[in-house]
Design an enzyme around this catalytic site. Structure first.
Site, mmCIF file in Angstrom:
data_model
loop_
_atom_site.group_PDB
_atom_site.id
_atom_site.type_symbol
_atom_site.label_atom_id
_atom_site.label_comp_id
_atom_site.label_asym_id
_atom_site.label_seq_id
_atom_site.Cartn_x
_atom_site.Cartn_y
_atom_site.Cartn_z
ATOM 1 N N ARG A 240 0.828 -1.139 -0.076
ATOM 2 C CA ARG A 240 0.028 0.008 -0.043
ATOM 3 C C ARG A 240 0.940 1.294 0.053
ATOM 4 O O ARG A 240 2.004 1.262 0.626
ATOM 5 C CB ARG A 240 -0.839 0.156 1.288
ATOM 6 N N GLU A 269 -3.360 7.482 -4.106
ATOM 7 C CA GLU A 269 -3.598 6.985 -5.503
ATOM 8 C C GLU A 269 -5.136 7.478 -5.804
ATOM 9 O O GLU A 269 -5.863 7.906 -5.034
ATOM 10 C CB GLU A 269 -4.200 5.468 -5.358
ATOM 11 N N HIS A 287 -1.320 -0.116 -9.903
ATOM 12 C CA HIS A 287 -1.877 -0.904 -8.841
ATOM 13 C C HIS A 287 -2.806 -2.171 -9.600
ATOM 14 O O HIS A 287 -3.918 -2.460 -9.633
ATOM 15 C CB HIS A 287 -3.191 -0.195 -8.164
HETATM 16 P P1 NAP Z 1 -0.965 -11.342 5.219
HETATM 17 O O1 NAP Z 1 -0.967 -12.794 4.736
HETATM 18 O O2 NAP Z 1 -1.886 -10.811 6.197
HETATM 19 O O3 NAP Z 1 0.478 -10.890 5.552
HETATM 20 C C1 NAP Z 1 0.677 -9.553 5.943
HETATM 21 C C2 NAP Z 1 2.031 -9.753 6.960
HETATM 22 O O4 NAP Z 1 2.361 -8.536 7.510
HETATM 23 C C3 NAP Z 1 1.807 -10.623 8.012
HETATM 24 O O5 NAP Z 1 2.758 -11.522 8.216
HETATM 25 C C4 NAP Z 1 1.581 -9.844 9.368
HETATM 26 O O6 NAP Z 1 2.190 -10.314 10.349
HETATM 27 C C5 NAP Z 1 2.536 -8.654 8.936
HETATM 28 N N1 NAP Z 1 2.242 -7.496 9.742
HETATM 29 C C6 NAP Z 1 0.970 -6.922 10.014
HETATM 30 N N2 NAP Z 1 1.248 -5.694 10.470
HETATM 31 C C7 NAP Z 1 2.720 -5.652 10.578
HETATM 32 C C8 NAP Z 1 3.481 -4.489 11.329
HETATM 33 N N3 NAP Z 1 2.857 -3.565 11.956
HETATM 34 N N4 NAP Z 1 5.034 -4.602 11.381
HETATM 35 C C9 NAP Z 1 5.520 -6.082 10.763
HETATM 36 N N5 NAP Z 1 4.466 -6.936 10.038
HETATM 37 C C10 NAP Z 1 3.138 -6.728 9.991
HETATM 38 O O7 NAP Z 1 -1.612 -10.577 3.855
HETATM 39 P P2 NAP Z 1 -1.203 -10.797 2.157
HETATM 40 O O8 NAP Z 1 -2.158 -11.558 1.636
HETATM 41 O O9 NAP Z 1 0.190 -11.242 2.146
HETATM 42 O O10 NAP Z 1 -1.316 -9.239 1.731
HETATM 43 C C11 NAP Z 1 -0.384 -8.289 2.174
HETATM 44 C C12 NAP Z 1 -0.807 -6.752 1.798
HETATM 45 O O11 NAP Z 1 -0.521 -6.820 0.213
HETATM 46 C C13 NAP Z 1 -2.228 -6.777 1.823
HETATM 47 O O12 NAP Z 1 -2.551 -6.039 3.091
HETATM 48 C C14 NAP Z 1 -2.477 -5.464 0.807
HETATM 49 O O13 NAP Z 1 -2.554 -4.173 1.021
HETATM 50 C C15 NAP Z 1 -1.294 -5.826 -0.463
HETATM 51 N N6 NAP Z 1 -1.892 -6.129 -1.531
HETATM 52 C C16 NAP Z 1 -1.555 -5.454 -2.984
HETATM 53 C C17 NAP Z 1 -2.004 -6.133 -4.034
HETATM 54 C C18 NAP Z 1 -1.650 -5.201 -5.243
HETATM 55 O O14 NAP Z 1 -2.609 -5.200 -6.137
HETATM 56 N N7 NAP Z 1 -0.580 -4.483 -5.284
HETATM 57 C C19 NAP Z 1 -2.660 -7.292 -4.140
HETATM 58 C C20 NAP Z 1 -2.659 -7.862 -2.983
HETATM 59 C C21 NAP Z 1 -2.548 -7.456 -1.567
HETATM 60 P P3 NAP Z 1 1.337 -11.276 11.221
HETATM 61 O O15 NAP Z 1 1.457 -12.552 10.641
HETATM 62 O O16 NAP Z 1 1.502 -11.103 12.794
HETATM 63 O O17 NAP Z 1 -0.215 -11.044 11.073
HETATM 64 C C1 GLV Z 2 -5.154 -5.135 -3.694
HETATM 65 O O1 GLV Z 2 -4.349 -4.159 -3.566
HETATM 66 C C2 GLV Z 2 -5.637 -5.983 -2.325
HETATM 67 O O2 GLV Z 2 -5.470 -5.514 -1.554
HETATM 68 O O3 GLV Z 2 -6.320 -7.053 -2.904
#
Ligand code: NAP
Ligand code: GLV
Ligand code: GLV
Length: 328
Positions: A240, A269, A287
């Protein structure tokens, strides 16, 4: 019997819409682009479920406008920082997201950006199109090797780990920093070493962000962090925008504290810091992390199924505010 009403803030792949049409009285916004707040608050009046996009700000005002029938807000994204979850929980509204189905697609895009910026693909493309290519040259568009380099992954959840898995083939040294340490088994499997944030910033050649946007992660990467990075380092952000202080990033790139950046997300954005548009050592994407045909289809089905379950009075599979169940 009248069917429950669902409002969808934008057209999404038809597979998901089909599920909704079969079960509910559905209205899909025909507004071109992001639905303005003024229209949104009108459209949500009296609905039972809302299917929204990551750029739709779903705050108290929207929930208030929807009224007491609203039971579920299904985000068409895994990140849900656009929704005031606390407010939803207070009102007994379930919030759902689309985790997992987009993990590999987003990890692929992260790698596409990392390779594009390291090997100067966008600059090269512009160069060829401009008719400047005169043939192979010893010093043309020299970049940085990924193979064998150190990759620092910040946020080691689903996507962070999927990015690490791809690094094995590139024989990279993988460091990670995250809120919680993963099991030794996963660390071994992904050849990843847990370090503190400052160590990761100091030692990595490529730094990639995979955290959710929260109060704790806002501007996690600012001037102080850029100053710790290697002069040859690259920052990749597909998480993000506001996790990075974009003005500090501009400064870091202009003053060459780091070598480059590749961004799929931006602090405000769809606006982008104008200086970024002028810099050669930045790759910019609009994005598109989860933007493959297959994944967007799966996301539409997932969001629709969350609504179906919630309106049947069941627990939707991707409930975010699970604390809501305690109050039931
Ligand atoms: P996820 O599985 O929940 O992974 C997020 C990780 O970040 C977890 O390991 C979490 O720790 C850690 N975390 C949370 N808060 C933290 C903090 N304050 N300090 C350090 N680590 C922290 O989520 P994901 O599915 O991988 O997705 C991650 C992010 O990618 C989403 O939230 C979204 O914003 C972004 N995203 C972007 C796109 C795009 O189109 N560019 C697409 C998909 C996702 P814990 O294990 O302790 O919870
Ligand atoms: C994309 O940015 C998502 O959070 O799925
Ligand atoms: C490059 O094209 C080479 O053959 O080294």
């Amino acid at each position: 019997m009248t069917r429950p009403r669902v409002f969808v803030t934008s057209k999404i792949p038809e597979e998901g819409l089909k599920i909704l049409y079969e079960n509910f009285d559905v209205e899909v916004s025909d507004h071109d682009g992001l639905i303005p707040k003024g229209i949104l608050v009108e459209k949500v009046k009296g609905i039972d479920a809302l299917l929204c996009l990551l750029a739709d700000v779903i705050d108290k005002e929207v929930m208030e406008a929807a009224g007491p029938r609203l039971k579920v807000i299904a985000n068409y994204a895994v990140g849900y920082n656009n929704i005031d979850v606390e407010e939803a929980t207070k009102r007994g509204i379930m919030v759902t997201n689309t985790p997992g189905v987009l993990t590999e697609t987003t990890a692929d895009l992260t790698w596409a950006l990392m390779m594009a910026v390291a090997r100067r693909i966008v600059e090269g493309d512009k160069f060829v199109r401009a008719g400047k290519f005169r043939g192979w040259e010893p010093m043309l568009l020299l970049g940085t090797d990924l193979y064998g380099a150190t990759l620092g992954i910040i946020g080691f959840g689903r996507i962070g780990q999927a990015v690490a898995r791809r690094a094995i083939g590139f024989k990279m040294k993988v460091l990670y920093y995250s809120r919680s340490r993963v099991s030794e088994e996963i660390e071994r499997e992904l050849n990843a070493t847990y370090v503190d944030l400052n160590t990761l910033l100091k030692e990595s050649d490529f730094i990639t962000l995979h955290l959710p946007l929260t109060k704790q992660t806002h501007h996690l990467i600012g001037e102080d962090q850029f100053k710790l990075m290697k002069k040859g380092a690259y920052l990749i952000n597909t998480a993000r925008g506001p996790i990075v202080d974009e003005k500090a990033l501009v400064k870091a790139l202009e003053e060459k504290w780091i070598r480059g950046a590749a961004l799929d997300v931006f602090e405000n954005e769809p606006q982008v810091e104008p200086e970024l548009l002028e810099l050669e050592n930045v790759v910019l994407a609009p994005h598109i992390g989860s933007a493959s045909h297959a994944t967007r289809t799966k996301m539409s089905i997932m969001a629709a199924e969350n609504i179906v379950k919630a309106l049947k009075g069941e627990i939707p599979p991707n409930l975010v505010n699970t604390e809501i169940l305690k109050n039931k």
